[in-house]
Design a protein around this motif. Structure first.
Motif, mmCIF file in Angstrom:
data_model
loop_
_atom_site.group_PDB
_atom_site.id
_atom_site.type_symbol
_atom_site.label_atom_id
_atom_site.label_comp_id
_atom_site.label_asym_id
_atom_site.label_seq_id
_atom_site.Cartn_x
_atom_site.Cartn_y
_atom_site.Cartn_z
ATOM 1 N N VAL A 1 0.813 -1.280 -0.047
ATOM 2 C CA VAL A 1 0.056 0.210 -0.186
ATOM 3 C C VAL A 1 1.007 1.160 -0.024
ATOM 4 C CG1 VAL A 1 -1.846 1.300 1.007
ATOM 5 C CG2 VAL A 1 -1.455 -1.224 1.337
ATOM 6 N N LYS B 1 11.521 4.671 -3.102
ATOM 7 C CA LYS B 1 11.768 4.978 -4.737
ATOM 8 C C LYS B 1 11.480 3.378 -5.489
ATOM 9 C CE LYS B 1 15.753 6.922 -4.303
ATOM 10 N NZ LYS B 1 15.799 7.159 -2.815
ATOM 11 N N THR B 2 12.265 2.419 -4.778
ATOM 12 C CA THR B 2 12.336 1.011 -5.335
ATOM 13 C C THR B 2 10.714 0.758 -5.210
ATOM 14 O OG1 THR B 2 14.126 0.685 -4.391
ATOM 15 C CG2 THR B 2 13.351 -1.093 -5.197
ATOM 16 N N GLU B 3 9.966 0.870 -4.156
ATOM 17 C CA GLU B 3 8.600 0.386 -4.203
ATOM 18 C C GLU B 3 7.867 1.018 -5.386
ATOM 19 O OE1 GLU B 3 7.729 -2.036 -2.271
ATOM 20 O OE2 GLU B 3 9.454 -2.115 -0.787
ATOM 21 N N ARG C 1 15.045 -9.062 -3.162
ATOM 22 C CA ARG C 1 13.655 -7.981 -2.865
ATOM 23 C C ARG C 1 12.585 -7.914 -3.996
ATOM 24 N NH1 ARG C 1 14.306 -1.477 -1.463
ATOM 25 N NH2 ARG C 1 11.923 -1.359 -1.338
HETATM 26 P P1 ADP Z 1 14.389 4.058 -1.288
HETATM 27 O O1 ADP Z 1 14.634 3.248 -2.621
HETATM 28 O O2 ADP Z 1 13.953 5.476 -1.712
HETATM 29 O O3 ADP Z 1 15.701 4.038 -0.818
HETATM 30 P P2 ADP Z 1 13.034 1.991 -0.388
HETATM 31 O O4 ADP Z 1 12.192 1.707 -1.514
HETATM 32 O O5 ADP Z 1 14.094 1.073 -0.321
HETATM 33 O O6 ADP Z 1 13.589 3.402 -0.632
HETATM 34 O O7 ADP Z 1 12.226 1.970 0.949
HETATM 35 C C1 ADP Z 1 12.782 1.964 1.950
HETATM 36 C C2 ADP Z 1 12.109 0.953 2.989
HETATM 37 O O8 ADP Z 1 10.881 1.368 3.369
HETATM 38 C C3 ADP Z 1 12.011 -0.688 2.490
HETATM 39 O O9 ADP Z 1 12.282 -1.454 3.469
HETATM 40 C C4 ADP Z 1 10.666 -0.498 1.951
HETATM 41 O O10 ADP Z 1 10.387 -1.797 1.795
HETATM 42 C C5 ADP Z 1 9.803 0.109 2.833
HETATM 43 N N1 ADP Z 1 8.639 0.795 2.080
HETATM 44 C C6 ADP Z 1 8.689 1.846 1.522
HETATM 45 N N2 ADP Z 1 7.421 2.248 1.047
HETATM 46 C C7 ADP Z 1 6.612 1.300 1.578
HETATM 47 C C8 ADP Z 1 5.174 1.322 1.609
HETATM 48 N N3 ADP Z 1 4.391 1.738 0.792
HETATM 49 N N4 ADP Z 1 4.708 0.182 2.235
HETATM 50 C C9 ADP Z 1 5.795 -0.682 2.898
HETATM 51 N N5 ADP Z 1 6.875 -0.339 2.992
HETATM 52 C C10 ADP Z 1 7.414 0.505 2.396
#
Ligand code: ADP
Ligand code: ZN
Length: 711
Positions: free
Chosen positions: A178, A212-214, A246
């Motif tokens: 979500v 960003k990845t999500e 991941r």
């Molecule tokens: P970035 O790529 O911007 O550094 P990530 O995508 O790695 O950030 O997200 C950081 C952490 O937060 C990860 O563990 C990710 O799974 C979690 N996270 C980010 N957005 C969500 C979300 N909407 N719901 C659940 N977990 C999230």
């Protein structure tokens, strides 16, 4: 076009109708080479002199979009097109017909006498997939002879399997997350771009840990729903392991991976599957950009600011920039993701050429860490130590609280310089104008440029004094030594690209950190990027001034990006993070931007500097590097080039001057730098110039368009 360093395409007689991209074998000199039909020949070669190009069995085709891309890259980088084609034909075996594998299932027959081992084998064979003899033997815990006996009596029947297991299709809805409001907004734009099937660039500009990845995974999910392929570029192979897991957690299966460490067989498997559209998502290093995608619907460049995207040998190109070009040829969207974008991308987003998608908050309760500076001119420990009292104190507090810390120093080895205390002689590499770096664990002095190694001498090679050689400055090994003296009971590991145990040891250190098996991780830039250590609350930057004094146009940008990334490792979960940076220049703009957490102020100021200097992205740059074993010839080549510089308004040429490393791997190096206004066709200028100058054969000339490294 042959994948060889030749000036252009060759003329052949083709035995089938002309199709651009058709893969053939063609004679060149005494041997046969793989080749690609590039187009109709201009003619002019006598019919009788033409040799025959013969299509491969099955008439495989390199996609036209890829052929066009290769032409474009060659012309932009001034590389030989055959060299660029070679990057796209990285698996010759991929075009050969598949060989079948023989496997077995339960057959009609029955053995004369049933034994428990036989029964186990037949039981297993009756269920699920066909299996090979070794697989059956292993699963049933019997010898292969037992299995063969069952084959002989017809109780097991042979079937042909394809050579490779098929790539499973990632499931767009396997484990949806979500998204928060910001993420959702950005994901919505990206999904729209994928659905729209048009070229366009988005800068996914989000602070570290903002998701960003999500967010871009949602775009990948959309491409999967559309039945199209996605390419995700990562700057370093070291990051892929964690990333693959991941990805699997989100999509149910691992994606296909592509990088230089793959086996021949794996290379062939992935290449074929990409070509046929079976591999739906590819995660790879920059070379994945040249894969023959069947139907590419999305390109993602993660950590787009990374210097590792620049390929510095062979065809010199920047994978981020070329990813944008590839997406244009494929008519699909491209996403550049970073917490600290390159200034180029930042400017493009600001002026509206790229969609600017911002994520300003960390996900969940996490907040950005507080950054404090430690002025090393005042806050100093004993001479010869590198951790200030303040940093030591913070480490003690963190370890006591049962939390984790990281010490960052972007220098491998024990000490970057070894010097004779008696005569001042510095130990340098004989092949390179570079200091030898002491690696104390290995008891060696190493050149980080050519790999030359020698044992640590007991006397000065210059004045022959005994025991006067002194290590100057710290590398990670030395920080480790100091740390162990202060905290003998703490659990600590080192992660650097050249630790004794190689990449496996480095991965182990990172995993140990993740699992909380260690308290403190000491590392080079390898630990700065991408990793998510939930219990890490303190980051200590041992020397924040490193890299700031390189004097090239991106030095400040790079320092900011690196330190910002390192800081971003701290406080990624519930507990807030603290970053302590040891510096001798606390007033410096980079340091000030880091403590103020005002990234955009730094970027805006940097933009102004570049604009005033007509530097990229407001002007164009190209470097010419001359090198050779004969130093006189190299200098002569430099003089010849200098004499033939074409006069042009809006173009300036600097040099030739000795390169920063004027000697590298035994070769003398000289550089010239071409600076042009944005409107100038710098490739045309370079081509015209280089046509005019005949440089000695013994000298190698390399053109680096949009140089990133100025050494
Ligand atoms: P970035 O790529 O911007 O550094 P990530 O995508 O790695 O950030 O997200 C950081 C952490 O937060 C990860 O563990 C990710 O799974 C979690 N996270 C980010 N957005 C969500 C979300 N909407 N719901 C659940 N977990 C999230
Ligand atoms: Zn060397």
């Amino acid at each position: 076009m042959l994948p060889l360093p030749l000036a252009g395409a060759f003329d052949y007689h083709l035995t089938v109708p002309l199709r651009r991209g058709l893969i053939v074998t063609a004679p060149i000199g005494p041997r046969q080479s793989l080749g690609v039909v590039w187009g109709a020949a201009a003619g002019g070669v006598e019919e009788a002199r033409l040799k025959q190009a013969i299509p491969l069995r099955g008439e495989p085709i390199l996609p036209t979009g890829l052929c066009d891309f290769i032409d474009w890259v060659a012309q932009y980088t001034l590389s030989l097109p055959g060299m660029v084609l070679a990057m796209a034909l990285r698996s010759r075996q991929a075009f050969e017909p598949e060989t079948a594998r023989i496997a077995y299932i339960r057959g009609e027959g029955a053995p004369k006498k049933m034994t428990p081992p036989r029964e186990r084998v037949l039981d297993i064979a009756a269920h699920g997939l066909a299996r090979s003899v070794p697989q059956l033997a292993e699963e049933a815990n019997v010898t292969p002879a037992v299995v063969r006996g069952l084959i002989d009596c017809g109780a097991l029947a042979a079937v042909d399997l394809p050579e490779f297991d098929p790539f499973p299709v990632p499931d767009a809805d396997y484990a949806r997350v979500v998204l928060n409001t910001e993420q959702d907004l950005a994901a919505h734009v990206l999904k729209g771009a994928v659905k729209g099937r048009r070229f366009g660039v988005s800068l996914l500009d989000g602070i570290t840990g903002s998701g960003k990845t999500e967010t871009y995974f949602e775009a990948v999910a959309e491409a999967l729903r559309q039945g199209r392929q996605s390419l995700i570029l990562l700057p370093e192979i070291a990051l892929t392991v964690q990333f693959l897991d991941r990805f699997a957690a989100r999509f149910g299966v691992r994606p296909a991976e592509w990088h230089s460490d793959l086996s021949q067989r794996e290379r062939r498997r992935v290449y074929r599957a990409v070509m046929r559209g079976e591999a739906r998502v590819v995660v790879g290093a920059r070379s994945a950009l040249f894969l023959p995608f069947h139907d590419l619907g999305l390109v993602i460049v993660d950590e787009e600011h990374e210097q590792a995207y620049k390929q510095e040998d062979g065809a010199i190109y920047h994978a981020r920039d070329m990813a944008v070009v590839r997406a244009r040829f494929e008519k699909c969207p491209v996403v550049l993701a970073s917490a600290t974008p390159s200034l180029e991308s930042y400017v493009n987003a600001k002026n509206g050429r790229y969609a600017h998608l911002r994520l300003t908050r960390r996900h969940g309760a996490a907040v950005l860490p507080e950054v404090r500076l430690i002025d090393m001119r005042e806050d100093r420990g004993d001479p010869g130590t590198f951790l200030s009292p303040t940093l030591r104190g913070a480490l003690a507090t963190t370890i006591e609280a049962g939390e984790q810390a990281m010490l960052f120093l972007n220098r491998r080895g024990y000490a970057p310089l070894t010097l004779c205390g008696a005569c001042g002689h510095k130990l340098v590499c004989r092949q390179c104008s570079a200091w030898l770096v002491e690696h104390r664990y290995r008891k060696r002095l190493v050149c980080h440029h050519c790999g030359y190694e020698t044992a640590l001498p007991t006397e000065c090679p210059e004045c022959h004094a005994q025991g006067t050689l002194t290590a100057c400055g710290p590398g990670v090994e030395r920080v480790m030594e100091e740390f162990k003296l202060i905290f003998p009971d703490a659990r600590v590991a080192i992660a650097s690209s050249d630790t004794m145990g190689g990449p496996a040891e480095m991965q182990a250190a990172i995993r140990a950190m993740m699992k909380r098996e260690i308290d403190v991780l000491i590392g080079t830039q390898i630990v700065a990027k991408g990793h998510h250590f939930p219990q890490l609350t303190l980051v200590g930057v041992v020397d924040a001034d490193l890299g700031g004094s390189d004097g090239d146009l991106r030095a400040r940008e790079r320092t900011f990006q690196l330190l910002h990334q390192v800081s971003g490792r701290a406080g990624r979960a519930e507990k807030p993070g603290l970053v302590l940076m040891q510096t001798r220049n606390p007033k410096d703009a980079v340091m000030q931007a880091l403590i103020a957490a005002d990234r955009d102020a730094f970027y805006d100021q940097e933009t102004k500097y570049r604009q005033a200097a007509h530097a990229p992205p407001f002007g164009r740059l190209a470097a010419i590097i001359l090198s050779g074993h004969d130093g006189d010839k190299v200098q002569e080549a430099g003089r010849i080039l200098a004499k033939t510089v074409p006069a042009a308004r809006s173009v300036k040429v600097w040099g030739p001057t000795p390169a920063f490393y004027s000697l590298l791997r035994g070769q003398t190096r000289e550089r010239l730098l071409v600076q042009a206004e944005k409107s100038v066709d710098i490739q045309a200028y370079l081509r015209a110039w280089l046509r005019l100058s005949e440089i000695p054969k013994q000298v190698r000339l390399v053109v680096d368009v949009d140089p990133v490294s100025f050494f």
